[in-house]
Structures are given as C-alpha cells and as structure tokens.
Motif scaffolding. Structure first.
Motif, PDB file in Angstrom:
ATOM      1  N   TYR A  79       3.000   0.338 -11.407  1.00  0.00           N
ATOM      2  CA  TYR A  79       2.380   0.503 -10.086  1.00  0.00           C
ATOM      3  C   TYR A  79       1.885  -0.836  -9.534  1.00  0.00           C
ATOM      4  O   TYR A  79       0.943  -0.876  -8.751  1.00  0.00           O
ATOM      5  CB  TYR A  79       1.225   1.504 -10.156  1.00  0.00           C
ATOM      6  CG  TYR A  79       1.696   2.946 -10.139  1.00  0.00           C
ATOM      7  CD1 TYR A  79       2.083   3.546  -8.939  1.00  0.00           C
ATOM      8  CD2 TYR A  79       1.767   3.703 -11.298  1.00  0.00           C
ATOM      9  CE1 TYR A  79       2.523   4.865  -8.914  1.00  0.00           C
ATOM     10  CE2 TYR A  79       2.207   5.021 -11.272  1.00  0.00           C
ATOM     11  CZ  TYR A  79       2.578   5.594 -10.073  1.00  0.00           C
ATOM     12  OH  TYR A  79       3.015   6.896 -10.046  1.00  0.00           O
ATOM     13  N   SER A  80       2.515  -1.918  -9.939  1.00  0.00           N
ATOM     14  CA  SER A  80       2.099  -3.228  -9.428  1.00  0.00           C
ATOM     15  C   SER A  80       2.143  -3.226  -7.908  1.00  0.00           C
ATOM     16  O   SER A  80       3.122  -2.761  -7.313  1.00  0.00           O
ATOM     17  CB  SER A  80       3.030  -4.317  -9.964  1.00  0.00           C
ATOM     18  OG  SER A  80       2.726  -5.544  -9.316  1.00  0.00           O
ATOM     19  N   PRO A  81       1.089  -3.739  -7.268  1.00  0.00           N
ATOM     20  CA  PRO A  81       1.054  -3.729  -5.806  1.00  0.00           C
ATOM     21  C   PRO A  81       1.922  -4.812  -5.168  1.00  0.00           C
ATOM     22  O   PRO A  81       1.836  -5.057  -3.977  1.00  0.00           O
ATOM     23  CB  PRO A  81      -0.429  -3.969  -5.488  1.00  0.00           C
ATOM     24  CG  PRO A  81      -0.953  -4.698  -6.675  1.00  0.00           C
ATOM     25  CD  PRO A  81      -0.163  -4.225  -7.858  1.00  0.00           C
ATOM     26  N   SER A  82       2.784  -5.460  -5.947  1.00  0.00           N
ATOM     27  CA  SER A  82       3.612  -6.537  -5.398  1.00  0.00           C
ATOM     28  C   SER A  82       4.769  -5.996  -4.576  1.00  0.00           C
ATOM     29  O   SER A  82       5.225  -4.866  -4.767  1.00  0.00           O
ATOM     30  CB  SER A  82       4.196  -7.358  -6.543  1.00  0.00           C
ATOM     31  OG  SER A  82       5.187  -6.585  -7.198  1.00  0.00           O
ATOM     32  N   ALA A  83       5.291  -6.820  -3.690  1.00  0.00           N
ATOM     33  CA  ALA A  83       6.455  -6.435  -2.877  1.00  0.00           C
ATOM     34  C   ALA A  83       7.671  -6.172  -3.764  1.00  0.00           C
ATOM     35  O   ALA A  83       8.505  -5.330  -3.458  1.00  0.00           O
ATOM     36  CB  ALA A  83       6.771  -7.534  -1.864  1.00  0.00           C
ATOM     37  N   GLU A  84       7.733  -6.887  -4.882  1.00  0.00           N
ATOM     38  CA  GLU A  84       8.860  -6.725  -5.809  1.00  0.00           C
ATOM     39  C   GLU A  84       8.945  -5.292  -6.334  1.00  0.00           C
ATOM     40  O   GLU A  84      10.027  -4.777  -6.607  1.00  0.00           O
ATOM     41  CB  GLU A  84       8.665  -7.705  -6.971  1.00  0.00           C
ATOM     42  CG  GLU A  84       9.836  -7.837  -7.910  1.00  0.00           C
ATOM     43  CD  GLU A  84       9.534  -8.789  -9.066  1.00  0.00           C
ATOM     44  OE1 GLU A  84      10.089  -8.553 -10.135  1.00  0.00           O
ATOM     45  OE2 GLU A  84       8.737  -9.731  -8.890  1.00  0.00           O
ATOM     46  N   VAL A  85       7.781  -4.645  -6.495  1.00  0.00           N
ATOM     47  CA  VAL A  85       7.739  -3.267  -6.999  1.00  0.00           C
ATOM     48  C   VAL A  85       7.625  -2.274  -5.841  1.00  0.00           C
ATOM     49  O   VAL A  85       8.329  -1.274  -5.789  1.00  0.00           O
ATOM     50  CB  VAL A  85       6.545  -3.078  -7.977  1.00  0.00           C
ATOM     51  CG1 VAL A  85       6.392  -1.613  -8.369  1.00  0.00           C
ATOM     52  CG2 VAL A  85       6.750  -3.940  -9.215  1.00  0.00           C
ATOM     53  N   GLY A 103       8.270  -2.722  -2.654  1.00  0.00           N
ATOM     54  CA  GLY A 103       9.208  -2.854  -1.550  1.00  0.00           C
ATOM     55  C   GLY A 103       8.452  -3.242  -0.297  1.00  0.00           C
ATOM     56  O   GLY A 103       7.282  -3.605  -0.345  1.00  0.00           O
ATOM     57  N   HIS A 104       9.131  -3.151   0.821  1.00  0.00           N
ATOM     58  CA  HIS A 104       8.519  -3.610   2.068  1.00  0.00           C
ATOM     59  C   HIS A 104       8.294  -2.456   3.024  1.00  0.00           C
ATOM     60  O   HIS A 104       8.319  -2.613   4.223  1.00  0.00           O
ATOM     61  CB  HIS A 104       9.390  -4.698   2.693  1.00  0.00           C
ATOM     62  CG  HIS A 104       9.465  -5.915   1.818  1.00  0.00           C
ATOM     63  ND1 HIS A 104       8.466  -6.856   1.783  1.00  0.00           N
ATOM     64  CD2 HIS A 104      10.386  -6.306   0.912  1.00  0.00           C
ATOM     65  CE1 HIS A 104       8.786  -7.798   0.897  1.00  0.00           C
ATOM     66  NE2 HIS A 104       9.951  -7.485   0.363  1.00  0.00           N
ATOM     67  N   GLY A 105       8.092  -1.274   2.463  1.00  0.00           N
ATOM     68  CA  GLY A 105       7.833  -0.114   3.308  1.00  0.00           C
ATOM     69  C   GLY A 105       8.059   1.145   2.509  1.00  0.00           C
ATOM     70  O   GLY A 105       8.596   1.100   1.406  1.00  0.00           O
ATOM     71  N   PRO A 106       7.656   2.303   3.057  1.00  0.00           N
ATOM     72  CA  PRO A 106       7.817   3.568   2.351  1.00  0.00           C
ATOM     73  C   PRO A 106       9.277   3.792   1.982  1.00  0.00           C
ATOM     74  O   PRO A 106      10.172   3.497   2.758  1.00  0.00           O
ATOM     75  CB  PRO A 106       7.347   4.605   3.376  1.00  0.00           C
ATOM     76  CG  PRO A 106       6.476   3.848   4.325  1.00  0.00           C
ATOM     77  CD  PRO A 106       7.013   2.453   4.363  1.00  0.00           C
ATOM     78  N   GLY A 107       9.491   4.293   0.762  1.00  0.00           N
ATOM     79  CA  GLY A 107      10.846   4.576   0.321  1.00  0.00           C
ATOM     80  C   GLY A 107      11.553   3.346  -0.226  1.00  0.00           C
ATOM     81  O   GLY A 107      12.662   3.442  -0.728  1.00  0.00           O
ATOM     82  N   GLN A 108      10.895   2.191  -0.140  1.00  0.00           N
ATOM     83  CA  GLN A 108      11.515   0.950  -0.624  1.00  0.00           C
ATOM     84  C   GLN A 108      11.066   0.607  -2.049  1.00  0.00           C
ATOM     85  O   GLN A 108      11.446  -0.424  -2.581  1.00  0.00           O
ATOM     86  CB  GLN A 108      11.127  -0.221   0.292  1.00  0.00           C
ATOM     87  CG  GLN A 108      11.549  -0.054   1.734  1.00  0.00           C
ATOM     88  CD  GLN A 108      13.071  -0.079   1.871  1.00  0.00           C
ATOM     89  OE1 GLN A 108      13.730  -0.994   1.425  1.00  0.00           O
ATOM     90  NE2 GLN A 108      13.605   0.967   2.476  1.00  0.00           N
ATOM     91  N   GLU A 109      10.244   1.473  -2.633  1.00  0.00           N
ATOM     92  CA  GLU A 109       9.718   1.166  -3.962  1.00  0.00           C
ATOM     93  C   GLU A 109      10.867   1.006  -4.966  1.00  0.00           C
ATOM     94  O   GLU A 109      11.849   1.723  -4.904  1.00  0.00           O
ATOM     95  CB  GLU A 109       8.794   2.288  -4.459  1.00  0.00           C
ATOM     96  CG  GLU A 109       7.605   2.557  -3.572  1.00  0.00           C
ATOM     97  CD  GLU A 109       7.899   3.583  -2.485  1.00  0.00           C
ATOM     98  OE1 GLU A 109       6.944   3.959  -1.776  1.00  0.00           O
ATOM     99  OE2 GLU A 109       9.061   4.005  -2.325  1.00  0.00           O
TER     100      GLU A 109
END
Length: 138
Positions: free
Chosen positions: A44-50, A52-58
């Motif tokens: 659950y890292s809050p980074s963009a790498e995990v 993503g850049h928006g909902p559904g991008q995780e």
C-alpha cells in the motif's frame, strides 16, 4: 466507543523498525499503537509507482512477504520515507497514512487478497520485470 478527535491528527510518540518480525511498531499520542507489517506498507505504498496516477491505475504488488526496510528517513515533522529491500523508496508515509494502515489493517489485507484473487495472481508471485518508462533505480 466514540472518541472526539482533536483538530490535529494523532502524532507518533515512538516508532521502531523490527527487522526480525518485519513490522513497524508505531505509538500515537492518542494511546493507540500499531504493528504494521512491512509487506502491508510495501503493498500500500503511497508512491505513484504503486498507486498509479489516478483511480484504477494502481499497480498490484506481489512477492513482498519477505521485504525488509533497510532504512527509514524522517520527512519534515509529518512523515517517514522507508527504503525497502527491493529497491522501492519513493513512498512518503504520513502519520495519518500510517495510522490508517495500522487501524484498518484487517480491511486492507482482505482488500489486497480480493484484488489478488480478481487478478488471478498469488501473493508470493514475483513482480514482473519492469519495462521501459519505469522509475529508475540508483
């Protein structure tokens, strides 16, 4: 049991990295204490790498059961930035976010297991090798 929250969020009074048991122990000034598994933090890292850049991008993380925290740095007076043994170090964990990970652990684990199931993946599957435009490692 309803507790009235002061306007400011709970602040940590102690933070201990337990390498052997792979948990981050954190005590807050509202009296609560949590033992947050490194795996949960990594998944659950809050980074963009995990995230993503928006909902559904995780990006669903797998194979993180054995991950360690090699180092942890303070970020101002509001967060920490762990350096995980798999090279991931771009997540900034605020006190609020760590509180959420600790307080909602059971729900977060079941959500993670549900997402793995939906993706037809297993928790201990290695992550696929990254290709192209990924964040560079040093």
């Amino acid at each position: 049991m309803a507790t009235s929250h002061p306007s400011s969020s709970p602040q940590p009074t102690a933070l201990t990295v337990h390498q052997a048991s792979r948990v981050l122990e954190i005590h807050f000034d509202d009296g609560r204490e949590f033992r947050i598994p490194f795996e949960l933090m990594r998944v659950y890292s809050p980074s963009a790498e995990v995230q993503g850049h928006g909902p559904g991008q995780e990006v669903l993380q797998t194979g993180k059961r054995e991950v360690l925290i090699d180092a942890i740095e303070a970020v101002g007076h509001y967060a920490v930035q762990p350096h995980f043994s798999d090279g991931h170090d771009s997540g900034i964990f605020t006190w609020d976010y760590l509180y959420h990970l600790g307080a909602d652990q059971a729900e977060l684990w079941s959500r993670y297991e549900q997402r793995l199931k939906e993706a037809g993946m297993e928790r201990d599957l290695p992550m696929p090798a990254k290709t192209g435009g990924s964040c560079g490692h040093h």
